[in-house]
Design a protein around this motif. Structure first.
Motif, PDB file in Angstrom:
ATOM      1  N   GLU A  68      -5.678  -1.470  -1.399  1.00  0.00           N
ATOM      2  CA  GLU A  68      -6.368  -2.598  -2.036  1.00  0.00           C
ATOM      3  C   GLU A  68      -5.863  -2.865  -3.443  1.00  0.00           C
ATOM      4  O   GLU A  68      -6.056  -3.966  -3.976  1.00  0.00           O
ATOM      5  N   ARG A  69      -5.224  -1.893  -4.082  1.00  0.00           N
ATOM      6  CA  ARG A  69      -4.656  -2.061  -5.418  1.00  0.00           C
ATOM      7  C   ARG A  69      -3.164  -1.746  -5.367  1.00  0.00           C
ATOM      8  O   ARG A  69      -2.710  -0.996  -4.502  1.00  0.00           O
ATOM      9  N   THR A  70      -2.407  -2.293  -6.324  1.00  0.00           N
ATOM     10  CA  THR A  70      -0.999  -1.920  -6.414  1.00  0.00           C
ATOM     11  C   THR A  70      -0.904  -0.474  -6.867  1.00  0.00           C
ATOM     12  O   THR A  70      -1.848   0.083  -7.446  1.00  0.00           O
ATOM     13  N   LEU A  71       0.236   0.134  -6.635  1.00  0.00           N
ATOM     14  CA  LEU A  71       0.419   1.529  -7.044  1.00  0.00           C
ATOM     15  C   LEU A  71       0.297   1.677  -8.553  1.00  0.00           C
ATOM     16  O   LEU A  71      -0.242   2.678  -9.046  1.00  0.00           O
ATOM     17  N   LEU A  72       0.780   0.686  -9.303  1.00  0.00           N
ATOM     18  CA  LEU A  72       0.670   0.761 -10.763  1.00  0.00           C
ATOM     19  C   LEU A  72      -0.793   0.664 -11.185  1.00  0.00           C
ATOM     20  O   LEU A  72      -1.225   1.358 -12.107  1.00  0.00           O
ATOM     21  N   GLU A  73      -1.560  -0.185 -10.519  1.00  0.00           N
ATOM     22  CA  GLU A  73      -2.988  -0.304 -10.841  1.00  0.00           C
ATOM     23  C   GLU A  73      -3.711   1.018 -10.569  1.00  0.00           C
ATOM     24  O   GLU A  73      -4.561   1.448 -11.364  1.00  0.00           O
ATOM     25  N   MET A  93       1.191  17.261  -5.924  1.00  0.00           N
ATOM     26  CA  MET A  93      -0.014  17.678  -5.209  1.00  0.00           C
ATOM     27  C   MET A  93       0.090  17.422  -3.714  1.00  0.00           C
ATOM     28  O   MET A  93      -0.263  18.288  -2.894  1.00  0.00           O
ATOM     29  N   HIS A  94       0.566  16.245  -3.348  1.00  0.00           N
ATOM     30  CA  HIS A  94       0.518  15.833  -1.941  1.00  0.00           C
ATOM     31  C   HIS A  94       1.813  16.088  -1.176  1.00  0.00           C
ATOM     32  O   HIS A  94       1.835  15.972   0.053  1.00  0.00           O
ATOM     33  N   GLY A  95       2.900  16.403  -1.906  1.00  0.00           N
ATOM     34  CA  GLY A  95       4.166  16.663  -1.223  1.00  0.00           C
ATOM     35  C   GLY A  95       4.882  15.422  -0.753  1.00  0.00           C
ATOM     36  O   GLY A  95       5.852  15.507   0.015  1.00  0.00           O
ATOM     37  N   ILE A  96       4.451  14.258  -1.218  1.00  0.00           N
ATOM     38  CA  ILE A  96       5.046  12.985  -0.818  1.00  0.00           C
ATOM     39  C   ILE A  96       4.763  11.959  -1.913  1.00  0.00           C
ATOM     40  O   ILE A  96       3.745  12.060  -2.602  1.00  0.00           O
ATOM     41  N   GLY A  97       5.651  11.016  -2.129  1.00  0.00           N
ATOM     42  CA  GLY A  97       5.438   9.991  -3.142  1.00  0.00           C
ATOM     43  C   GLY A  97       4.390   8.987  -2.709  1.00  0.00           C
ATOM     44  O   GLY A  97       4.155   8.797  -1.507  1.00  0.00           O
ATOM     45  N   PRO A  98       3.737   8.292  -3.654  1.00  0.00           N
ATOM     46  CA  PRO A  98       2.680   7.334  -3.287  1.00  0.00           C
ATOM     47  C   PRO A  98       3.189   6.162  -2.460  1.00  0.00           C
ATOM     48  O   PRO A  98       2.488   5.689  -1.556  1.00  0.00           O
ATOM     49  N   GLY A  99       4.405   5.680  -2.766  1.00  0.00           N
ATOM     50  CA  GLY A  99       4.945   4.563  -1.990  1.00  0.00           C
ATOM     51  C   GLY A  99       5.158   4.936  -0.537  1.00  0.00           C
ATOM     52  O   GLY A  99       4.773   4.207   0.385  1.00  0.00           O
ATOM     53  N   GLU A 100       5.755   6.100  -0.314  1.00  0.00           N
ATOM     54  CA  GLU A 100       6.003   6.552   1.048  1.00  0.00           C
ATOM     55  C   GLU A 100       4.691   6.853   1.769  1.00  0.00           C
ATOM     56  O   GLU A 100       4.544   6.577   2.968  1.00  0.00           O
TER      57      GLU A 100
END
Length: 289
Positions: A68-73, A93-100
């Motif tokens: 619902e929000r952009t990654l920057l938001e 923390m999650h072992g993966i980037g937010p975009g992926e």
């Protein structure tokens, strides 16, 4: 104390998208920031700052997946000044980037919200006394070692073996205060009590001697109040359990907080070192609560 700690936990949840100050959490918990950090680390098994970071990244992870929000938001909402900084923390923390994670609908880690409650186990009670002490010093030899929660600390064992009997006897001769004889004194480098955290270890005695050999280390301590706990049982399990119970049971149930200073342990082992009587001295201050 437990009720106030839980109020501080509520404050964290209410401000995950804003600023969270340890001084404000300490005010809510009606204690000092120093004691709050030490208590939280002992109870939660991680530093307070790490818990806040993991809770923020847990909630941020849910928002990343929601889309619902952009990654920057999302990054700015949870205190990150750039998308790059957020991506590094998110991946750590999650072992993966937010975009992926957003593209693939990845499975993320979660830090549960913490609350504290008193658990009554058995019918045993802790034996302790409160002692007012004049200024004194811890005198002996020191080294820096990692914290070990269970079993013998190999770094400490190796350090003691390397001291030699002559040095140990010279240290022992300086003992003229309670607790008597050779003891262990540990000084944490920060509020964390995590396994592996560095601390300064003293193989030393309590002394009021005005003249000390130059090759020995001296830790001067001001006058103050000490809580003294005793245990007897299997070595080192019984004394490590006592150490744990002091922070997870005694402090939350009594009107005292830990003050800065070393934690001093006097151990009287059996000849085969399978059993030991122990006395643990913790510097404390009354909270008035």
């Amino acid at each position: 104390m437990l009720e106030r700690l839980n109020q501080a936990m509520d404050h964290i949840e209410e401000h995950l998208g804003g600023q969270i100050e340890a001084t404000e959490l300490a005010r809510i918990a009606a204690t000092s920031e120093y004691h709050l950090r030490r208590m939280f680390s002992a109870l939660a098994g991680m530093p307070l700052s790490e818990y806040v970071r993991r809770r923020r990244l847990t909630v941020a992870g849910a928002e990343v997946l929601a889309g619902e929000r952009t990654l920057l938001e999302v990054a700015v909402r949870y205190g990150y000044t750039s998308g790059e900084a957020f991506a590094r923390a998110f991946r750590a923390m999650h072992g993966i980037g937010p975009g992926e994670a957003r593209r693939t609908g990845a499975v993320l880690d979660s830090q549960p919200r913490m609350s504290f409650r008193l658990v009554v186990e058995g019918s045993s009670s802790m034996k302790y006394r409160i002692v007012e002490r004049e200024a004194f010093a811890v005198v002996g030899r020191r080294t820096v070692v990692p914290m070990v929660h269970e079993g013998v600390n190999p770094a400490i064992a190796e350090f003691i073996r390397g001291l030699g009997q002559d040095t140990v006897q010279r240290i022992a001769a300086l003992s003229d205060r309670e607790p008597a004889g050779i003891l262990s004194a540990t000084v944490l480098h920060g509020p964390s009590r995590e396994e592996g955290t560095e601390l300064t270890y003293y193989h030393a005695v309590v002394s009021g001697a005005e003249e000390v050999p130059e090759d020995l280390d001296v830790l001067p301590l001001p006058a103050g109040t000490w809580a003294v706990f005793t245990s007897s049982g299997a070595f080192p399990q019984a004394l490590q359990s006592m150490w744990r119970d002091v922070f997870t049971q005694w402090f939350p149930s009594n009107p005292y907080e830990i003050r800065q200073g070393p934690e001093i342990l006097s151990t009287r082992p059996s000849p085969d070192w399978t059993q030991a009587d122990a006395e643990l001295w913790i510097p404390v201050a009354r909270t008035g609560g």
